[in-house]
Design an enzyme around this catalytic site. Structure first.
Site, PDB file in Angstrom:
ATOM      1  CG  ASP A 229      -1.841  -1.215   1.297  1.00  0.00           C
ATOM      2  OD1 ASP A 229      -1.404  -2.307   0.864  1.00  0.00           O
ATOM      3  OD2 ASP A 229      -2.963  -1.093   1.800  1.00  0.00           O
TER       4      ASP A 229
ATOM      5  CD  GLU B 166      -6.478   0.056   1.066  1.00  0.00           C
ATOM      6  OE1 GLU B 166      -7.681  -0.119   0.847  1.00  0.00           O
ATOM      7  OE2 GLU B 166      -5.928  -0.278   2.118  1.00  0.00           O
ATOM      8  CG  ASN B 167      -3.918   3.230   2.223  1.00  0.00           C
ATOM      9  OD1 ASN B 167      -3.526   2.081   2.073  1.00  0.00           O
ATOM     10  ND2 ASN B 167      -4.972   3.534   2.956  1.00  0.00           N
TER      11      ASN B 167
ATOM     12  CG  ASN C 165     -10.336  -1.473   3.255  1.00  0.00           C
ATOM     13  OD1 ASN C 165      -9.258  -1.900   2.832  1.00  0.00           O
ATOM     14  ND2 ASN C 165     -10.419  -0.764   4.366  1.00  0.00           N
ATOM     15  CG  HIS C 166      -9.167   2.793   2.708  1.00  0.00           C
ATOM     16  ND1 HIS C 166     -10.150   3.169   3.606  1.00  0.00           N
ATOM     17  CD2 HIS C 166      -8.169   2.262   3.452  1.00  0.00           C
ATOM     18  CE1 HIS C 166      -9.755   2.857   4.838  1.00  0.00           C
ATOM     19  NE2 HIS C 166      -8.560   2.300   4.767  1.00  0.00           N
TER      20      HIS C 166
ATOM     21  CG  HIS D  53      -6.795  -5.058   0.288  1.00  0.00           C
ATOM     22  ND1 HIS D  53      -5.654  -4.313   0.233  1.00  0.00           N
ATOM     23  CD2 HIS D  53      -7.651  -4.371   1.082  1.00  0.00           C
ATOM     24  CE1 HIS D  53      -5.813  -3.205   0.946  1.00  0.00           C
ATOM     25  NE2 HIS D  53      -7.016  -3.229   1.479  1.00  0.00           N
TER      26      HIS D  53
ATOM     27  CG  HIS E  26      -6.213  -4.277   4.775  1.00  0.00           C
ATOM     28  ND1 HIS E  26      -6.963  -3.131   4.603  1.00  0.00           N
ATOM     29  CD2 HIS E  26      -6.528  -4.737   6.024  1.00  0.00           C
ATOM     30  CE1 HIS E  26      -7.705  -2.923   5.695  1.00  0.00           C
ATOM     31  NE2 HIS E  26      -7.461  -3.870   6.563  1.00  0.00           N
TER      32      HIS E  26
ATOM     33  CG  HIS F  82      -0.723   0.047   5.706  1.00  0.00           C
ATOM     34  ND1 HIS F  82      -0.827   1.419   5.623  1.00  0.00           N
ATOM     35  CD2 HIS F  82      -1.654  -0.442   4.838  1.00  0.00           C
ATOM     36  CE1 HIS F  82      -1.781   1.735   4.744  1.00  0.00           C
ATOM     37  NE2 HIS F  82      -2.291   0.615   4.273  1.00  0.00           N
TER      38      HIS F  82
END
Ligand SMILES: [Fe+2]
Ligand SMILES: [Fe+2]
Length: 261
Positions: free
Chosen positions: A9, A38-39, A66-67, A151, A176, A178
Site C-alpha cells: 500500500d 488504496e492509500n 476497502n478504501h 487484500h 492492507h 501495512h
C-alpha cells in the site's frame, strides 16, 4: 524469466514520491510492476491524478482495497481504465474491473493481475475464493503469469487464499495491514506467497499516519484527523521471478528499503 515487482500500500505523497525514486534507482528494471494504491491520495483512497502519477512512475497495474471509493472521482475513472483495479468480489455492477491482463513493456508477455478482498474483519463482500476461481478461469485464457493481490486483515484468510490458489497462479501477495510479514516463499504447487507486502509509506508513523493523531484517537476515542506522516519512507513489497512458459514462480525476495525524502 520474468521479474515482477509487487509494492505494498502506497501511502500519500511521501509514498508516491518514494516509489518513483525507488523505481528510478533500480539497476535492473523489473518486467512488470504492481502497486496497491488504496492509500495513495492523502492516505485514504486514490484519485485519477494520483493513479496517473503512479503509472508515470512505472507502475503497470494499481490494485486497491476497502478504501477504493474514498475519493469519489475515482469511480468514473475506474469505469474507463483497466490499469487500476478494484477488488473483484465487490457487488456486481460497481464501476471498474477486478482483474486484467497487461503486456510487459519488453517482449509484450501477457501478465494477469487479480485483486481480491477478504471478508474477515472487513466490510461485507462476496466470497473471495469463489470469485477468484471464476476470475482465474477467465484470466488463464489470456495469460500464463497471474499475480493475485489478496487484500485482507486476517492472516489466516490470506494464507488460505495462497494455499487455495497454489499451482493455479504465479503469486499470491497480501496487502492492507501495512505491516510486512516475513513468511515469503514458494508453496508446494509453485506459487510464490507472502502474507502481507507491507506499505510504501513513512516509517516514523502508525501504518503511515502521524503517530500523535493515532495515539490521541486511541486515548480519547474521539475522531482525529489522520494526516500522512513525514520523514524517510519504507518501500516494502516483494520481487518475484516467474517462468513465463509455465507461469510458475521460481523465487520470491522480500523488499524492505528506506528512501529518504
Ligand atoms: Fe491500506
Ligand atoms: Fe485496506
Amino acid at each position: 524469466m520474468l521479474r515482477v515487482l509487487f509494492l505494498g500500500d502506497v501511502v500519500g505523497r511521501p509514498g508516491r514520491r518514494a516509489v518513483a525514486s525507488f523505481l528510478r534507482g533500480l539497476k535492473e528494471r523489473p518486467d512488470f510492476v504492481i502497486a496497491n494504491g488504496e492509500n495513495a491520495s492523502g492516505g485514504k483512497g486514490i484519485d485519477p491524478e494520483t493513479a496517473e502519477e503512479l503509472q508515470d512512475a512505472g507502475v503497470d497495474v494499481i490494485t486497491t482495497g476497502n478504501h477504493v471509493w474514498q475519493k469519489r472521482e475515482i469511480a468514473p475513472y475506474l469505469a474507463e481504465t483497466e490499469r487500476v483495479l478494484r477488488p473483484v468480489n465487490m457487488a456486481p455492477g460497481v464501476p471498474g474491473v477486478g482483474a486484467t491482463v497487461r503486456p510487459t513493456r519488453r517482449g509484450g508477455i501477457p501478465v494477469g493481475v487479480l485483486n481480491v478482498i477478504g471478508r474477515v474483519f472487513m466490510p461485507p463482500v462476496d466470497c473471495p475464493f469463489r470469485a477468484a476461481d471464476a476470475a482465474i478461469e477467465t484470466l488463464r485464457q489470456r495469460a500464463r503469469v497471474i499475480i493475485v493481490d489478496m487484500h485482507g486483515e486476517a492472516t489466516s484468510e490470506k494464507m488460505a487464499m495462497g494455499r487455495y490458489l497454489d499451482g493455479r497462479v504465479s503469486a499470491v501477495v497480501g496487502s492492507h495491514t501495512h505491516v510486512q510479514t516475513a513468511d515469503e516463499g514458494l508453496l508446494a504447487g509453485g506459487t510464490a506467497y507472502l502474507t502481507d507486502a507491507g506499505m510504501c509509506g513513512p516509517e516514523d508513523s502508525i501504518l503511515g499516519v502521524r503517530t500523535d493523531r493515532v495515539i490521541e484517537r486511541f486515548l480519547t476515542q474521539l475522531p482525529t484527523r489522520f494526516d500522512v506522516a513525514a520523514g524517510p519512507v519504507l518501500i516494502q513489497g516483494a520481487s518475484m521471478d516467474i517462468d513465463e512458459a509455465s507461469g510458475r514462480a521460481v523465487g520470491i525476495t522480500r523488499i524492505r528499503e528506506r528512501v529518504s525524502p
